[in-house]
Design a protein around this motif. Structure first.
Motif, PDB file in Angstrom:
ATOM      1  N   ASN A  16      52.490  37.408  -9.761  1.00 20.96           N
ATOM      2  CA  ASN A  16      51.991  38.216 -10.876  1.00 20.96           C
ATOM      3  C   ASN A  16      52.577  37.817 -12.228  1.00 20.96           C
ATOM      4  O   ASN A  16      51.904  37.922 -13.253  1.00 20.96           O
ATOM      5  CB  ASN A  16      52.278  39.696 -10.623  1.00 20.96           C
ATOM      6  CG  ASN A  16      51.481  40.250  -9.451  1.00 20.96           C
ATOM      7  OD1 ASN A  16      50.464  39.683  -9.064  1.00 20.96           O
ATOM      8  ND2 ASN A  16      51.941  41.339  -8.871  1.00 20.96           N
ATOM      9  N   VAL A  17      53.842  37.385 -12.249  1.00 23.38           N
ATOM     10  CA  VAL A  17      54.487  37.035 -13.522  1.00 23.38           C
ATOM     11  C   VAL A  17      54.465  35.518 -13.759  1.00 23.38           C
ATOM     12  O   VAL A  17      54.062  35.053 -14.822  1.00 23.38           O
ATOM     13  CB  VAL A  17      55.936  37.562 -13.571  1.00 23.38           C
ATOM     14  CG1 VAL A  17      56.617  37.143 -14.876  1.00 23.38           C
ATOM     15  CG2 VAL A  17      55.950  39.085 -13.450  1.00 23.38           C
ATOM     16  N   VAL A  31      60.687  37.956 -18.063  1.00 28.56           N
ATOM     17  CA  VAL A  31      59.336  37.395 -18.209  1.00 28.56           C
ATOM     18  C   VAL A  31      59.357  35.941 -18.664  1.00 28.56           C
ATOM     19  O   VAL A  31      58.345  35.239 -18.546  1.00 28.56           O
ATOM     20  CB  VAL A  31      58.498  38.235 -19.193  1.00 28.56           C
ATOM     21  CG1 VAL A  31      58.226  39.608 -18.621  1.00 28.56           C
ATOM     22  CG2 VAL A  31      59.195  38.344 -20.550  1.00 28.56           C
ATOM     23  N   LYS A  54      48.456  42.041 -19.324  1.00 29.99           N
ATOM     24  CA  LYS A  54      49.541  41.144 -19.697  1.00 29.99           C
ATOM     25  C   LYS A  54      49.626  41.074 -21.204  1.00 29.99           C
ATOM     26  O   LYS A  54      48.594  41.195 -21.882  1.00 29.99           O
ATOM     27  CB  LYS A  54      49.289  39.736 -19.127  1.00 29.99           C
ATOM     28  CG  LYS A  54      49.468  39.630 -17.621  1.00 29.99           C
ATOM     29  CD  LYS A  54      49.114  38.229 -17.144  1.00 29.99           C
ATOM     30  CE  LYS A  54      49.417  38.051 -15.675  1.00 29.99           C
ATOM     31  NZ  LYS A  54      50.851  38.015 -15.361  1.00 29.99           N
ATOM     32  N   PRO A  55      50.780  40.847 -21.826  1.00 29.37           N
ATOM     33  CA  PRO A  55      52.109  40.630 -21.224  1.00 29.37           C
ATOM     34  C   PRO A  55      52.882  41.923 -20.948  1.00 29.37           C
ATOM     35  O   PRO A  55      53.974  41.878 -20.429  1.00 29.37           O
ATOM     36  CB  PRO A  55      52.815  39.805 -22.290  1.00 29.37           C
ATOM     37  CG  PRO A  55      52.255  40.323 -23.577  1.00 29.37           C
ATOM     38  CD  PRO A  55      50.807  40.650 -23.300  1.00 29.37           C
ATOM     39  N   ASP A  85      53.700  42.518 -17.311  1.00 25.57           N
ATOM     40  CA  ASP A  85      54.774  41.643 -16.827  1.00 25.57           C
ATOM     41  C   ASP A  85      56.149  42.210 -17.161  1.00 25.57           C
ATOM     42  O   ASP A  85      57.086  42.120 -16.361  1.00 25.57           O
ATOM     43  CB  ASP A  85      54.637  40.246 -17.441  1.00 25.57           C
ATOM     44  CG  ASP A  85      53.448  39.480 -16.885  1.00 25.57           C
ATOM     45  OD1 ASP A  85      52.870  39.944 -15.874  1.00 25.57           O
ATOM     46  OD2 ASP A  85      53.094  38.428 -17.453  1.00 25.57           O
ATOM     47  N   GLU A  86      56.282  42.776 -18.349  1.00 30.03           N
ATOM     48  CA  GLU A  86      57.554  43.384 -18.752  1.00 30.03           C
ATOM     49  C   GLU A  86      57.921  44.540 -17.823  1.00 30.03           C
ATOM     50  O   GLU A  86      59.082  44.697 -17.414  1.00 30.03           O
ATOM     51  CB  GLU A  86      57.468  43.883 -20.196  1.00 30.03           C
ATOM     52  CG  GLU A  86      57.333  42.796 -21.242  1.00 30.03           C
ATOM     53  CD  GLU A  86      58.654  42.091 -21.539  1.00 30.03           C
ATOM     54  OE1 GLU A  86      59.683  42.480 -20.948  1.00 30.03           O
ATOM     55  OE2 GLU A  86      58.648  41.155 -22.363  1.00 30.03           O
ATOM     56  N   THR A  90      58.793  43.164 -14.223  1.00 27.97           N
ATOM     57  CA  THR A  90      60.072  42.453 -14.224  1.00 27.97           C
ATOM     58  C   THR A  90      61.249  43.415 -14.327  1.00 27.97           C
ATOM     59  O   THR A  90      62.275  43.229 -13.659  1.00 27.97           O
ATOM     60  CB  THR A  90      60.120  41.441 -15.390  1.00 27.97           C
ATOM     61  OG1 THR A  90      59.021  40.543 -15.268  1.00 27.97           O
ATOM     62  CG2 THR A  90      61.411  40.650 -15.368  1.00 27.97           C
TER      63      THR A  90
END
Length: 493
Positions: free
Chosen positions: A282-283, A341, A441-442, A445-446, A449
Motif C-alpha cells: 500500500n505504501v 512514507v 494518497k498521500p 499513507d501517512e 505508516t
C-alpha cells in the motif's frame, strides 16, 4: 521420506497462515473488509488452530497418530476448497475456521511423529532442526507463493493450492509412516471448548477496542466473558482426570519458560508479516509478486539461524540461542519502527527484516527441542500440541493487540491528516471522502505508516520480554547437554 512427508504437512499448515497475508489487500477490496476487521481472515484460522491443537494432539495419542494425521489433512483440504469458492466475508471466515480445525488435528500429530520415528540424540536433533526451519521459514515461503498466485491468477488460488499438496501427503503417508501405539484415554471436550471460546472473546475484545474504543460496552463485555470462561477452563483442567492441557507440564520451569517465550515471539512474527505486507503493497507500491519476493530473504536467513542452532546446541545448549535470538528479533523490530512514507525497501525494510529472521531461526529450533525434551511417549502429542497452541494463540492474541495499537495510532494520525486534506481537496474528492470515509494518497499513507510504526513498537516489547524470560527462567545442566549429544543424561530439561 517420513521426515519429508511430516515436514510437508507442517509447511502446508504454517504456510497457510501467511500465504493469505499477501492476498489481504485483494480480499479486502473483493469481500469488503475494513483494515481492522481484515485481521479476522488471519485470526479465524489461528484461533481455531491454536484452541483445538491440544485436542488434536490428544486424539493422536488415543486413536493413533497416523490415522489422525491423515484425517486432519483431508479436513484441511476440504476447508481450503470451500474457502476458495467463498462469495462473501462470512463464508471465507467460516472456511478459514474449518481450516484451523484441520490444522489443529494434523500439526501436533506431525510433530509427535518425529519423536516416535527418530532416536533421541543427533538424529532427532537434525529432524527437529528441519521441522523448526520449515515452521519458521514457511511463513516467508507462503508470502512468495501467495504473491505468485495472486499476481498470475487471483486471490482464491492461495486457498486452492492446498488441495493437490494435501492429497499428495495423504497418499504418501501410509507408505512411509508407520502407525503409532495407541494410549487409552478420554477426550476433554469441555476443556477444548472453554479454551477456544475464551481466546476468541479475548481477541474480539482487542479488535473491538481498536474500532470502537475501550469504553464500548461490547468491548468490556468481551473482556469480562473471556476472563470468566478462561478461569472456568483452568478449573476444568484441574479437576479433569485426563485434561487436554496437562498442567503438570508447567511445573518444569524450562518447559514453562519455553511456552512463555513462544507466546511472545509468535505475537511478534505474526505482526511483522501482517503489517509489513500491508506496508510494502500500500505504501511502497509493490505488486503481490514483488511483495512475495521481498520476503524471500527471510526464509534463507531463518534457515541459516536454524542450521547454526542445530549444529551447536549439543555444545552450548539451547539457552544462549534463546537469549541471543530474542535480542536479535527485538533489535530488528525496533529498527522497523523507524519506517515512514519516505522509506525504501533496501534502506528501511530489508536490513531489520534479516536481523529479525536470524534471531527467529535460532529460537524455533531451541524452543522445539526444549518443549519436547524428556516427555513420556504417551504425552508427546499433548506436549507438541501445547507448543503449537502457544504459537497460534500467541500469534492471534498478539496480532489483536498490535491491531489495537495500529487502530489507536492511525486514528490519532487521521485527526491530523483530515483537516490538511480538506484544505487542499477538490469538491469531487470531498464528496468521495464523505461517501467512503477513506482518504486518498498521500494522506492515507501517512495514516497507515503511523499505525504500522506503533504496532512494531509493541512487537519489539514482546520480543524483549521473551529475551528476559530466556535469561532468567531457562536453566541447562551438564546432564542436559549429554542427552543432546545422544548420551543418557538423567535429569529433565
Amino acid at each position: 521420506m517420513a521426515l519429508l512427508v511430516i515436514a510437508s504437512c507442517q509447511l502446508m499448515v504454517v504456510l497457510d497462515i501467511t500465504i493469505v497475508n499477501i492476498a489481504l489487500p485483494h480480499i479486502q477490496s473483493s469481500l469488503e473488509f475494513s483494515t481492522t476487521s481484515l485481521s479476522w481472515v488471519v485470526n479465524a484460522y489461528t484461533l481455531t488452530f491454536g484452541g483445538l491443537l491440544l485436542l488434536g494432539g490428544r486424539a493422536g495419542d488415543i486413536l493413533g497418530r497416523r490415522r489422525v494425521f491423515v484425517f486432519g489433512v483431508l479436513l484441511f483440504v476440504l476447508a481450503s476448497l470451500l474457502g476458495g469458492f467463498a462469495q462473501n466475508a462470512g463464508q471465507l471466515l467460516g472456511a478459514r475456521a474449518l481450516q484451523g480445525v484441520g490444522g489443529a488435528i494434523a500439526s501436533p500429530t506431525s510433530l509427535a511423529l518425529i519423536s516416535t520415528t527418530f532416536r533421541e540424540g543427533p538424529e532427532r536433533n537434525r529432524a527437529f532442526g528441519v521441522f523448526a526451519a520449515v515452521s519458521a521459514g514457511g511463513g516467508a515461503i507462503g508470502l512468495l507463493a501467495g504473491g505468485m498466485l495472486v499476481e498470475w491468477l487471483n486471490w482464491r488460488w492461495v486457498l486452492f493450492v492446498n488441495v493437490p499438496i494435501g492429497l499428495l501427503i495423504v497418499l504418501a503417508t501410509p507408505r512411509f509412516i508407520r502407525e503409532s501405539e495407541r494410549h487409552p484415554g478420554r477426550f476433554d471436550i469441555t476443556g477444548a471448548l472453554t479454551s477456544t471460546a475464551g481466546m476468541v472473546l479475548l481477541v474480539y475484545g482487542f479488535i473491538r477496542a481498536a474500532q470502537d474504543g475501550w469504553r464500548d460496552p461490547l468491548t468490556l463485555a468481551s473482556f469480562a466473558g473471556a476472563v470468566i470462561i478462561l478461569v472456568a477452563f483452568i478449573l476444568v483442567e484441574r479437576r479433569s482426570k485426563q485434561p487436554i492441557t496437562p498442567l503438570h507440564m508447567f511445573a518444569d520451569r524450562n518447559r514453562a519458560g519455553t511456552y512463555g517465550i513462544m507466546l511472545c515471539l509468535a505475537a511478534a512474527i505474526f505482526g511483522m508479516f501482517f503489517f509489513l505486507t500491508l506496508f510494502v503493497q500500500n505504501v511502497l507500491g509493490f505488486s503481490p509478486l514483488a511483495a512475495g519476493l521481498a520476503f524471500l530473504p527471510v526464509s534463507a536467513v531463518i534457515a541459516v539461524g536454524a542450521g547454526l542452532a542445530s549444529r551447536f546446541l549439543p555444545v552450548y545448549g539451547p539457552k544462549p540461542f534463546m537469549v541471543v535470538g530474542a535480542i536479535l528479533a527485538a533489535a530488528g523490530l525496533a529498527w522497523l519502527t523507524l519506517t515512514d512514507v519516505h522509506s525504501t525497501y533496501a534502506g528501511s525494510v530489508l536490513g531489520p527484516m534479516l536481523v529479525f529472521s536470524l534471531g527467529m531461526g535460532m529460537e524455533f529450533v531451541s524452543l522445539t527441542l526444549m518443549a519436547l525434551s524428556n516427555v513420556p511417549t504417551r504425552e508427546t502429542g499433548a506436549a507438541s500440541g501445547l507448543l503449537n497452541a502457544t504459537q497460534q494463540v500467541g500469534g492471534s492474541l498478539g496480532l489483536s493487540i498490535l491491531v489495537t495499537m495500529y487502530g489507536t495510532a492511525s486514528t490519532n494520525e487521521a485527526d491530523k491528516q483530515v483537516p490538511d486534506f480538506l484544505a487542499q481537496a477538490t469538491p469531487a474528492e470531498r464528496i468521495r471522502f464523505e461517501r467512503t470515509g477513506q482518504l486518498p494518497k498521500p494522506w492515507s499513507d501517512e495514516i497507515l505508516t503511523a499505525g504500522v510504526s506503533a504496532a512494531f513498537i509493541m512487537a519489539a516489547i514482546f520480543t524483549a520480554v521473551a529475551a528476559l524470560i530466556a535469561l532468567v527462567v531457562i536453566q541447562v545442566r551438564p546432564s542436559d547437554l549429554e542427552r543432546l549429544k545422544g548420551g543418557a543424561g538423567p535429569g529433565p530439561m
